[in-house]
Motif scaffolding. Sequence first.
Motif, PDB file in Angstrom:
ATOM      1  N   ALA A   1       9.468  13.471   2.531  1.00  0.00           N
ATOM      2  CA  ALA A   1       9.212  13.966   3.888  1.00  0.00           C
ATOM      3  C   ALA A   1       7.739  14.312   4.069  1.00  0.00           C
ATOM      4  O   ALA A   1       7.132  13.990   5.097  1.00  0.00           O
ATOM      5  CB  ALA A   1      10.096  15.183   4.171  1.00  0.00           C
ATOM      6  N   ARG A   2       7.149  14.950   3.059  1.00  0.00           N
ATOM      7  CA  ARG A   2       5.728  15.293   3.127  1.00  0.00           C
ATOM      8  C   ARG A   2       4.867  14.027   3.193  1.00  0.00           C
ATOM      9  O   ARG A   2       3.977  13.905   4.034  1.00  0.00           O
ATOM     10  CB  ARG A   2       5.329  16.129   1.910  1.00  0.00           C
ATOM     11  N   ASP A   3       5.141  13.057   2.311  1.00  0.00           N
ATOM     12  CA  ASP A   3       4.346  11.826   2.287  1.00  0.00           C
ATOM     13  C   ASP A   3       4.501  11.037   3.577  1.00  0.00           C
ATOM     14  O   ASP A   3       3.527  10.494   4.103  1.00  0.00           O
ATOM     15  CB  ASP A   3       4.725  10.959   1.086  1.00  0.00           C
ATOM     16  N   LEU A   4       5.718  10.970   4.108  1.00  0.00           N
ATOM     17  CA  LEU A   4       5.915  10.270   5.373  1.00  0.00           C
ATOM     18  C   LEU A   4       5.280  11.040   6.518  1.00  0.00           C
ATOM     19  O   LEU A   4       4.816  10.444   7.492  1.00  0.00           O
ATOM     20  CB  LEU A   4       7.405  10.027   5.626  1.00  0.00           C
ATOM     21  N   GLY A   5       5.240  12.352   6.404  1.00  0.00           N
ATOM     22  CA  GLY A   5       4.569  13.175   7.415  1.00  0.00           C
ATOM     23  C   GLY A   5       3.086  12.876   7.464  1.00  0.00           C
ATOM     24  O   GLY A   5       2.481  12.833   8.542  1.00  0.00           O
ATOM     25  N   GLN A   6       2.498  12.639   6.312  1.00  0.00           N
ATOM     26  CA  GLN A   6       1.075  12.289   6.266  1.00  0.00           C
ATOM     27  C   GLN A   6       0.823  10.910   6.873  1.00  0.00           C
ATOM     28  O   GLN A   6      -0.278  10.616   7.311  1.00  0.00           O
ATOM     29  CB  GLN A   6       0.563  12.333   4.819  1.00  0.00           C
ATOM     30  N   ALA A   7       1.864  10.081   6.919  1.00  0.00           N
ATOM     31  CA  ALA A   7       1.746   8.752   7.509  1.00  0.00           C
ATOM     32  C   ALA A   7       2.087   8.778   9.007  1.00  0.00           C
ATOM     33  O   ALA A   7       2.220   7.728   9.627  1.00  0.00           O
ATOM     34  CB  ALA A   7       2.655   7.778   6.776  1.00  0.00           C
ATOM     35  N   GLY A   8       2.251   9.977   9.551  1.00  0.00           N
ATOM     36  CA  GLY A   8       2.483  10.108  10.987  1.00  0.00           C
ATOM     37  C   GLY A   8       3.940  10.172  11.400  1.00  0.00           C
ATOM     38  O   GLY A   8       4.230  10.193  12.585  1.00  0.00           O
ATOM     39  N   ARG A   9       4.850  10.201  10.462  1.00  0.00           N
ATOM     40  CA  ARG A   9       6.273  10.315  10.798  1.00  0.00           C
ATOM     41  C   ARG A   9       6.731  11.733  10.481  1.00  0.00           C
ATOM     42  O   ARG A   9       6.237  12.362   9.569  1.00  0.00           O
ATOM     43  CB  ARG A   9       7.082   9.303  10.006  1.00  0.00           C
ATOM     44  N   SER A  10       7.691  12.235  11.220  1.00  0.00           N
ATOM     45  CA  SER A  10       8.123  13.616  11.057  1.00  0.00           C
ATOM     46  C   SER A  10       9.555  13.680  10.538  1.00  0.00           C
ATOM     47  O   SER A  10      10.458  13.085  11.112  1.00  0.00           O
ATOM     48  CB  SER A  10       8.034  14.345  12.401  1.00  0.00           C
TER      49      SER A  10
ATOM     50  N   CYS B   1      14.476  19.028   2.994  1.00  0.00           N
ATOM     51  CA  CYS B   1      15.836  18.933   2.473  1.00  0.00           C
ATOM     52  C   CYS B   1      16.629  20.196   2.799  1.00  0.00           C
ATOM     53  O   CYS B   1      16.101  21.308   2.749  1.00  0.00           O
ATOM     54  CB  CYS B   1      15.762  18.728   0.957  1.00  0.00           C
ATOM     55  N   ASN B   2      17.902  20.031   3.117  1.00  0.00           N
ATOM     56  CA  ASN B   2      18.752  21.189   3.411  1.00  0.00           C
ATOM     57  C   ASN B   2      19.968  21.253   2.486  1.00  0.00           C
ATOM     58  O   ASN B   2      20.987  21.838   2.830  1.00  0.00           O
ATOM     59  CB  ASN B   2      19.187  21.170   4.872  1.00  0.00           C
ATOM     60  N   THR B   3      19.844  20.670   1.309  1.00  0.00           N
ATOM     61  CA  THR B   3      20.991  20.628   0.393  1.00  0.00           C
ATOM     62  C   THR B   3      21.506  22.015   0.036  1.00  0.00           C
ATOM     63  O   THR B   3      22.705  22.180  -0.213  1.00  0.00           O
ATOM     64  CB  THR B   3      20.645  19.827  -0.883  1.00  0.00           C
ATOM     65  N   ASP B   4      20.654  23.009   0.022  1.00  0.00           N
ATOM     66  CA  ASP B   4      21.101  24.359  -0.332  1.00  0.00           C
ATOM     67  C   ASP B   4      21.960  24.999   0.752  1.00  0.00           C
ATOM     68  O   ASP B   4      22.555  26.055   0.539  1.00  0.00           O
ATOM     69  CB  ASP B   4      19.902  25.256  -0.660  1.00  0.00           C
ATOM     70  N   LYS B   5      22.079  24.355   1.904  1.00  0.00           N
ATOM     71  CA  LYS B   5      22.908  24.872   3.002  1.00  0.00           C
ATOM     72  C   LYS B   5      24.260  24.166   3.087  1.00  0.00           C
ATOM     73  O   LYS B   5      25.108  24.540   3.884  1.00  0.00           O
ATOM     74  CB  LYS B   5      22.193  24.691   4.344  1.00  0.00           C
TER      75      LYS B   5
END
Length: 197
Positions: free
Chosen positions: A24-33, A37-41
């Motif tokens: 998610a972080r790497d794709l965020g740097q590429a302009g995607r949001s 992760c919400n696995t703990d929920k």
Amino acid sequence: LLTIAGGKLTGYRKMAEKVVDMVARDLGQAGRSFKPCNTDKIPYSGGDFGGSDKMPAFVEDRAQRGVKLGLAEEDARRLARRYGTNVDVVFNLLASGRDRAEAYGLRPDVYAELAYGLRHEMVATPSDFFIRRTGALYFDIDWVKENQDAVIRYMAAACGWSEEETERHARELEARVMEATVVEEADTGLPAGIVGA
């Protein structure tokens, strides 16, 4: 490509969280949001007690229901601990399948676990049931030996196996039982045939 290695089953959620957050972080740097992760929920299947402190009372309550269904208290408690909040489904299968259990010579608790495994856990072979679904091959080998023939008979009918398929699955389970119980002299220095601990 991300590669993750090592770890254990007990840590798979934390490992998944790290990978998903990294992606998610790497794709965020590429302009995607993307959200982290919400696995703990997400509750584990059978683990929705409303908090782990409520599990002991739940197990006792369901063990009493199992006793009312005709199970030995120890078996009812074991099923409640193993299946958690899914044990009601297991008990319902037991209540509706008594005749099938008896027809195949299955103890009621074994029938309930096997029927649940086939319907809800994708049990594919007797070895799969005794190894991956119940853990009995490694922790209760006598239970496996006591129930293996009836489990094979029931699975053969339920899965529509030919005689050849049934024999193949029986041989494969017998080989797993032998591997779990016989310690080779070359491995331990003990005489062959000593049961491993």
